[in-house]
Motif scaffolding. Structure first.
Motif, short mmCIF file in Angstrom:
data_model
loop_
_atom_site.label_atom_id
_atom_site.label_comp_id
_atom_site.label_asym_id
_atom_site.label_seq_id
_atom_site.Cartn_x
_atom_site.Cartn_y
_atom_site.Cartn_z
N UNK A 3 0.81 -1.21 0.00
CA UNK A 3 0.00 0.00 0.00
C UNK A 3 0.84 1.26 0.00
N UNK A 4 0.23 2.34 -0.43
CA UNK A 4 0.90 3.62 -0.54
C UNK A 4 0.91 4.33 0.81
N UNK A 5 2.05 4.90 1.16
CA UNK A 5 2.17 5.66 2.40
C UNK A 5 1.49 7.01 2.23
N UNK A 6 0.66 7.37 3.18
CA UNK A 6 -0.06 8.64 3.12
C UNK A 6 0.19 9.39 4.42
N UNK A 7 0.30 10.70 4.34
CA UNK A 7 0.66 11.50 5.50
C UNK A 7 -0.58 11.99 6.24
N UNK A 8 -0.50 12.00 7.57
CA UNK A 8 -1.41 12.78 8.40
C UNK A 8 -0.60 14.01 8.79
N UNK A 9 -0.84 15.16 8.18
CA UNK A 9 0.01 16.32 8.48
C UNK A 9 -0.05 16.70 9.95
N UNK A 13 -6.05 16.27 10.33
CA UNK A 13 -6.71 14.98 10.37
C UNK A 13 -6.78 14.32 9.01
N UNK A 14 -7.16 13.04 9.02
CA UNK A 14 -7.27 12.26 7.79
C UNK A 14 -8.31 11.16 8.04
N UNK A 15 -9.17 10.91 7.05
CA UNK A 15 -10.17 9.86 7.17
C UNK A 15 -10.05 8.89 6.01
N UNK A 112 -7.36 21.62 16.91
CA UNK A 112 -7.66 20.60 17.91
C UNK A 112 -8.20 19.34 17.24
N UNK A 113 -8.14 18.24 17.98
CA UNK A 113 -8.50 16.94 17.41
C UNK A 113 -9.98 16.83 17.08
N UNK A 114 -10.83 17.46 17.91
CA UNK A 114 -12.27 17.38 17.63
C UNK A 114 -12.59 18.00 16.28
N UNK A 115 -12.07 19.20 16.03
CA UNK A 115 -12.31 19.83 14.74
C UNK A 115 -11.62 19.07 13.61
N UNK A 116 -10.45 18.50 13.88
CA UNK A 116 -9.77 17.69 12.87
C UNK A 116 -10.62 16.52 12.42
N UNK A 117 -11.30 15.87 13.38
CA UNK A 117 -12.15 14.74 13.04
C UNK A 117 -13.28 15.17 12.13
N UNK A 118 -13.95 16.25 12.49
CA UNK A 118 -15.06 16.75 11.68
C UNK A 118 -14.57 17.14 10.29
N UNK A 119 -13.45 17.85 10.20
CA UNK A 119 -12.91 18.28 8.91
C UNK A 119 -12.50 17.10 8.04
N UNK A 120 -11.88 16.09 8.66
CA UNK A 120 -11.42 14.93 7.89
C UNK A 120 -12.59 14.16 7.29
N UNK A 121 -13.66 13.98 8.07
CA UNK A 121 -14.85 13.32 7.52
C UNK A 121 -15.48 14.17 6.43
N UNK A 170 -16.46 0.50 7.62
CA UNK A 170 -16.42 1.64 8.53
C UNK A 170 -15.54 2.75 7.97
N UNK A 171 -15.75 3.94 8.50
CA UNK A 171 -14.83 5.05 8.32
C UNK A 171 -13.89 5.07 9.52
N UNK A 172 -12.60 5.23 9.26
CA UNK A 172 -11.64 5.37 10.35
C UNK A 172 -10.99 6.75 10.17
N UNK A 173 -10.94 7.49 11.27
CA UNK A 173 -10.50 8.88 11.23
C UNK A 173 -9.31 9.05 12.17
N UNK A 174 -8.32 9.83 11.74
CA UNK A 174 -7.11 10.04 12.52
C UNK A 174 -6.85 11.53 12.67
N UNK A 175 -6.27 11.91 13.80
CA UNK A 175 -5.81 13.28 14.00
C UNK A 175 -4.41 13.24 14.59
#
Length: 200
Positions: A3-9, A13-15, A112-121, A170-175
């Motif tokens: 698989x390709x490596x992808x960055x979480x800046x 966040x990233x979903x 913050x992580x809460x906003x990162x989660x919302x933005x990533x989704x 499922x969706x998996x979300x990272x911050x």
């Protein structure tokens, strides 16, 4: 790993969407970065990974390699398939949010992580209505003898990783946690990027 490596800046966040049986590797590239992690069932964001239910079902404060992560309906959603870190992950702390940083003295907006989660989704076309408590990968929150909690530095090392495999769609979300006031992201208090990779 494939698989390709992808960055979480750093501080962002990233979903990703995982089908049942697919897996994602989360790499602590620099060794000191906490990665808040959520999982939501496809079609029902109100059905999501739950740390309080996972603690009950596993009988542990934090999941160990091979153990299942459960939803708020006590159904399996992910399995912690591999963990090359010392295995210290937090299941107690809520995601940082704007109110947390206000309590820490910030007068301007702080990422913050809460906003990162919302933005990533939102970036993948999914609208979140609430922010559950995440699995805080690589976060070190020691429970002291007097039952107080310490905001500890991570004990993970550069390149340590975990692999989460989906037990349902499922969706998996990272911050990559933006915390730079407490030592949650290391003594230097400097958030860094982490990486993810879809694996077979």
């Amino acid at each position: 790993m494939t698989g390709t490596l992808d960055v979480i800046p750093a501080t962002r966040g990233k979903a990703v969407r995982l089908g049942k049986g697919q897996a994602v590797q989360i790499i602590n590239t620099h060794g000191s970065q906490v990665v808040d992690t959520w999982a939501f069932c496809i079609g029902d964001l109100g059905h999501h990974m739950s740390m309080e239910h996972t603690r009950v079902e596993n009988g542990r404060l934090m999941p160990a390699a091979g153990q299942t992560l459960f939803t708020n309906k006590r159904e399996p959603i992910l399995v912690l398939e591999q963990d090359t870190s010392p295995g210290i992950h937090d299941t107690l702390m809520a995601a940082c949010d704007r109110w947390r940083y206000e309590h820490l003295g910030c007068t301007d907006y702080h990422r913050n992580c809460a906003d990162n989660m919302v933005e990533a989704l939102d970036e993948i076309g999914v609208k979140a209505s609430h922010v559950p408590q995440p699995l805080n990968l690589f976060m070190n929150i020691p429970v002291n003898g007097d039952l107080s909690l310490t905001q500890g530095e991570p004990v993970s090392r550069p390149g340590d990783y975990v692999v989460l495999r989906a037990l349902r769609d499922c969706y998996v979300v990272f911050s990559a946690c933006p915390q730079d006031i407490t030592p949650i992201n290391g003594a230097g208090r400097k958030p860094t990027a982490a990486h993810i990779r879809l694996v077979t």
